[in-house]
Motif scaffolding. Structure first.
Motif, PDB file in Angstrom:
ATOM      1  N   SER A  96       0.833  -1.211   0.000  1.00 29.03           N
ATOM      2  CA  SER A  96       0.000   0.000   0.000  1.00 29.03           C
ATOM      3  C   SER A  96       0.861   1.252   0.000  1.00 29.03           C
ATOM      4  O   SER A  96       0.490   2.272  -0.597  1.00 29.03           O
ATOM      5  CB  SER A  96      -0.933  -0.001   1.211  1.00 29.03           C
ATOM      6  OG  SER A  96      -1.866  -1.067   1.134  1.00 29.03           O
ATOM      7  N   SER A 143      -3.518   1.189   3.722  1.00 27.93           N
ATOM      8  CA  SER A 143      -4.432   1.038   2.588  1.00 27.93           C
ATOM      9  C   SER A 143      -5.217   2.313   2.303  1.00 27.93           C
ATOM     10  O   SER A 143      -5.749   2.485   1.201  1.00 27.93           O
ATOM     11  CB  SER A 143      -5.407  -0.114   2.865  1.00 27.93           C
ATOM     12  OG  SER A 143      -4.716  -1.346   2.946  1.00 27.93           O
ATOM     13  N   ALA A 144      -5.302   3.200   3.295  1.00 23.58           N
ATOM     14  CA  ALA A 144      -5.977   4.482   3.090  1.00 23.58           C
ATOM     15  C   ALA A 144      -5.088   5.494   2.370  1.00 23.58           C
ATOM     16  O   ALA A 144      -5.598   6.482   1.802  1.00 23.58           O
ATOM     17  CB  ALA A 144      -6.431   5.056   4.435  1.00 23.58           C
ATOM     18  N   SER A 147      -5.716   6.634  -1.447  1.00 21.32           N
ATOM     19  CA  SER A 147      -6.845   7.567  -1.575  1.00 21.32           C
ATOM     20  C   SER A 147      -6.459   8.963  -1.095  1.00 21.32           C
ATOM     21  O   SER A 147      -6.868   9.967  -1.688  1.00 21.32           O
ATOM     22  CB  SER A 147      -8.045   7.053  -0.767  1.00 21.32           C
ATOM     23  OG  SER A 147      -8.532   5.849  -1.299  1.00 21.32           O
ATOM     24  N   SER A 159     -16.117   8.661  -3.438  1.00 19.73           N
ATOM     25  CA  SER A 159     -15.956   7.263  -3.012  1.00 19.73           C
ATOM     26  C   SER A 159     -14.572   7.006  -2.412  1.00 19.73           C
ATOM     27  O   SER A 159     -14.445   6.276  -1.430  1.00 19.73           O
ATOM     28  CB  SER A 159     -16.205   6.319  -4.184  1.00 19.73           C
ATOM     29  OG  SER A 159     -15.296   6.585  -5.245  1.00 19.73           O
ATOM     30  N   SER A 160     -13.541   7.627  -3.001  1.00 16.78           N
ATOM     31  CA  SER A 160     -12.199   7.413  -2.453  1.00 16.78           C
ATOM     32  C   SER A 160     -12.062   8.067  -1.077  1.00 16.78           C
ATOM     33  O   SER A 160     -11.387   7.533  -0.189  1.00 16.78           O
ATOM     34  CB  SER A 160     -11.123   7.939  -3.408  1.00 16.78           C
ATOM     35  OG  SER A 160     -11.203   9.342  -3.558  1.00 16.78           O
ATOM     36  N   LEU A 163     -13.802   5.790   1.335  1.00 18.92           N
ATOM     37  CA  LEU A 163     -12.969   4.618   1.589  1.00 18.92           C
ATOM     38  C   LEU A 163     -11.857   4.956   2.572  1.00 18.92           C
ATOM     39  O   LEU A 163     -11.567   4.179   3.490  1.00 18.92           O
ATOM     40  CB  LEU A 163     -12.374   4.116   0.273  1.00 18.92           C
ATOM     41  CG  LEU A 163     -11.419   2.920   0.389  1.00 18.92           C
ATOM     42  CD1 LEU A 163     -12.141   1.709   0.966  1.00 18.92           C
ATOM     43  CD2 LEU A 163     -10.807   2.591  -0.974  1.00 18.92           C
ATOM     44  N   ALA A 164     -11.220   6.115   2.402  1.00 18.37           N
ATOM     45  CA  ALA A 164     -10.173   6.525   3.333  1.00 18.37           C
ATOM     46  C   ALA A 164     -10.730   6.658   4.750  1.00 18.37           C
ATOM     47  O   ALA A 164     -10.105   6.223   5.726  1.00 18.37           O
ATOM     48  CB  ALA A 164      -9.540   7.841   2.885  1.00 18.37           C
ATOM     49  N   LEU A 166     -13.342   5.119   6.018  1.00 20.06           N
ATOM     50  CA  LEU A 166     -13.646   3.779   6.514  1.00 20.06           C
ATOM     51  C   LEU A 166     -12.382   3.072   7.003  1.00 20.06           C
ATOM     52  O   LEU A 166     -12.363   2.486   8.099  1.00 20.06           O
ATOM     53  CB  LEU A 166     -14.304   2.966   5.403  1.00 20.06           C
ATOM     54  CG  LEU A 166     -14.599   1.497   5.712  1.00 20.06           C
ATOM     55  CD1 LEU A 166     -15.678   1.377   6.774  1.00 20.06           C
ATOM     56  CD2 LEU A 166     -15.016   0.755   4.440  1.00 20.06           C
ATOM     57  N   LEU A 167     -11.314   3.121   6.195  1.00 21.30           N
ATOM     58  CA  LEU A 167     -10.088   2.409   6.544  1.00 21.30           C
ATOM     59  C   LEU A 167      -9.401   3.016   7.760  1.00 21.30           C
ATOM     60  O   LEU A 167      -8.903   2.286   8.634  1.00 21.30           O
ATOM     61  CB  LEU A 167      -9.135   2.407   5.348  1.00 21.30           C
ATOM     62  CG  LEU A 167      -9.594   1.579   4.142  1.00 21.30           C
ATOM     63  CD1 LEU A 167      -8.726   1.875   2.927  1.00 21.30           C
ATOM     64  CD2 LEU A 167      -9.545   0.087   4.480  1.00 21.30           C
ATOM     65  N   TRP A 199     -17.293  13.433   3.234  1.00 23.51           N
ATOM     66  CA  TRP A 199     -17.287  12.044   2.793  1.00 23.51           C
ATOM     67  C   TRP A 199     -16.352  11.192   3.640  1.00 23.51           C
ATOM     68  O   TRP A 199     -16.587   9.985   3.812  1.00 23.51           O
ATOM     69  CB  TRP A 199     -16.913  11.967   1.313  1.00 23.51           C
ATOM     70  CG  TRP A 199     -18.060  12.388   0.458  1.00 23.51           C
ATOM     71  CD1 TRP A 199     -18.313  13.625  -0.055  1.00 23.51           C
ATOM     72  CD2 TRP A 199     -19.167  11.561   0.069  1.00 23.51           C
ATOM     73  NE1 TRP A 199     -19.491  13.641  -0.741  1.00 23.51           N
ATOM     74  CE2 TRP A 199     -20.041  12.382  -0.686  1.00 23.51           C
ATOM     75  CE3 TRP A 199     -19.500  10.232   0.275  1.00 23.51           C
ATOM     76  CZ2 TRP A 199     -21.224  11.898  -1.230  1.00 23.51           C
ATOM     77  CZ3 TRP A 199     -20.672   9.740  -0.265  1.00 23.51           C
ATOM     78  CH2 TRP A 199     -21.528  10.575  -1.009  1.00 23.51           C
ATOM     79  N   GLY A 203     -17.672   7.850   5.511  1.00 29.92           N
ATOM     80  CA  GLY A 203     -17.005   6.552   5.457  1.00 29.92           C
ATOM     81  C   GLY A 203     -16.695   5.995   6.833  1.00 29.92           C
ATOM     82  O   GLY A 203     -16.728   4.774   7.045  1.00 29.92           O
TER      83      GLY A 203
END
Length: 485
Positions: A96, A143-144, A147, A159-160, A163-164, A166-167, A199, A203
């Motif tokens: 990552s 993994s974030a 993004s 969405s990215s 996702l960031a 969330l991670l 956003w 997430g």
């Protein structure tokens, strides 16, 4: 420097080789009693028990929930299986960093060099080589980063950003110290709206709701495990063993430098500080590095794994900086020297494992314990400070010992009534709580060979002998089983 001819499959082969190396290292690394509570939590959750409500867990709860299906799948091989999973998560973290560096504009060669240096840090190698709770959060945080770098370059999407969020929230839900880098990035996102803070929050919401729901199910256990115990227990323990000096600011700073110097992280931190971002958005990475450093310094004492949250953003920053200014010959020599220092503890572990691989030895010990338990007619939960040995025996740990030795060695952190609510037992209150005794008691796994304290096992053995339990030696010489008559 020309890298136009770099083979397109070079990263694939590099990460395949890294996977093999980390898995082998995970299997030969010495046994560590730190693994006890994480193996126990995964196994108990796999059998339908809930962290904080049914057993104590001294971290945020995501890892037992995610690892429970793996523990169910691995069965008797849960302990080595979780070590292998953590090794693979280490590869996820390193890869990552590569993806984030490439997303940020670095070419293949500087991105791969930064990843190689990251993989040579003893901080990472130790953290992903045991069945602890370090590999999952660092993999989630790393993994974030792609993004985040996409947003830094003005190419972020809703969405990215989600996702960031969330991670990063998931990383904090796996280990609370990862909350600071997540918060650091969130604060920067409020300043630089290219990172889409709304956003990010959206997430993070599913993870936040899960944490709140878990806390509401057992609020006392949640607050004790996540906040109270980590804040008070280390101070009590180190003062009790006469090592209060390890809690001083001076010692913390020395330990910080020492752990960073076991590998190229210290030099890379100095090098990265010299680079200037071409675009303002990249400063989000700096906020995460600083927040990770602060997170490492907050606990007392400082241990190497506490520095792990700052490493992924640090090596992303380094790779992007080297895109403009490639390190000179002296710098490259120094990097090799520090990289060798970082590899030295792992190489030593592999050399020591040549005559007797620790994990193979542990599984043999567990097999011998199982035979003895079968012969003694032990069927219920077993009280032990080393629950990581139990999955291979087919027995569950007594939920009151799910934290391994870590609560048991404390003294007076909470009263006996609160211990009953939180499902924990301390060495001074064993007589109170063993009015409802376990099916058996297993001693021998908490000793110098697992970086533990054998006197704690002695407390369990003394109780068993005073109460007339049968003493059964397990072949191999390390373990003793006590069963009621």
């Amino acid at each position: 420097m020309s890298i136009a001819g770099s083979p397109p499959r070079r990263p694939l082969w590099a990460f395949a080789g890294l996977t093999v190396a980390l898995v082998l290292l995970a299997l030969v690394r010495p046994l560590d009693h730190d693994e006890s509570q994480y193996v126990a939590a995964a196994v108990l959750t796999a059998h339908g028990q809930m962290p904080y409500r049914d057993f104590a867990y001294l971290q945020t709860p995501l890892q037992p929930f995610l690892f429970a299906p793996l523990a169910w799948l691995f069965g008797g091989w849960t302990w080595p299986g979780l070590r292998i999973v953590n090794a693979v998560l280490g590869v996820v973290a390193v890869s990552s960093v590569y993806r984030a560096a490439r997303t940020g504009g670095a070419r293949t060669e500087p991105a791969l060099l930064a990843c190689a240096l990251f993989a040579c840090c003893d901080i990472l190698l130790f953290s992903v080589g045991t069945a602890r709770n370090d590999a999952l959060p660092v993999a989630l945080l790393a993994s974030a980063l792609p993004s985040i770098m996409r947003a830094a370059n003005g190419r972020g999407t809703q969405s990215s950003a989600a996702l960031a969020g969330l991670l990063l929230a998931a990383a904090a839900a796996a280990k609370v110290s990862y909350a600071l880098p997540a918060i650091g990035y969130g604060l920067y996102a409020l300043y630089d709206r290219r990172h889409r803070p709304a956003w990010l929050i959206a997430g993070a919401l599913p993870v936040a709701i899960t944490l709140i729901a878990t806390g509401l199910i057992a609020p006392q256990g949640f607050l004790f495990g996540v906040f109270d115990f980590p804040a008070r227990a280390p101070d009590q323990y180190y003062r009790a063993i006469g090592k209060a000096w390890k809690l001083s600011t001076g010692t913390k700073l020395i330990d910080l430098i020492k752990f960073l110097a076991l590998g190229p992280a210290l030099l890379c931190l100095a090098l990265a500080s010299l680079f200037r971002w071409r675009a303002t958005g990249g400063r989000a990475i700096d906020w995460m590095i600083v927040a990770g450093l602060v997170a490492a310094l907050m606990p007392s004492p400082v241990w190497r794994q506490y520095l792990l949250p700052m490493l992924p953003p640090l090596f992303v920053r380094l790779a992007i900086g080297w895109q403009s200014v490639w390190p000179g010959r002296r710098t490259r020599i120094a990097l090799v020297v520090f990289a060798c220092a970082g590899l030295a503890p792992s190489i030593e572990a592999m050399v020591r494992a040549v005559p007797r691989v620790p994990m193979i030895d542990a599984m043999r010990q567990s097999a011998a314990i199982r035979v003895v338990m079968d012969a003694a007619g032990v069927h219920g939960p077993v009280a032990t400070l080393s629950p990581q040995f139990l999955p291979a025996t087919g027995r569950l740990p007594d939920a009151r010992f799910a934290t391994g030795p870590f609560y048991f060695r404390s003294r007076g952190l909470i009263g006996a009534k609160d211990e009953a609510v939180n499902r924990v037992v301390a060495k001074d209150t064993i007589g109170i709580h063993f009015r409802h005794p376990p099916a058996a008691i297993l001693t021998g796994g908490e000793g110098a060979w697992t970086s533990g304290d054998p006197t704690l096992d002695g407390v369990l053995a003394d109780w068993a002998q005073r109460n007339g339990w049968r003493r059964i030696l397990v072949p191999g010489g390390r373990f003793t089983l006590y069963a009621p008559n």
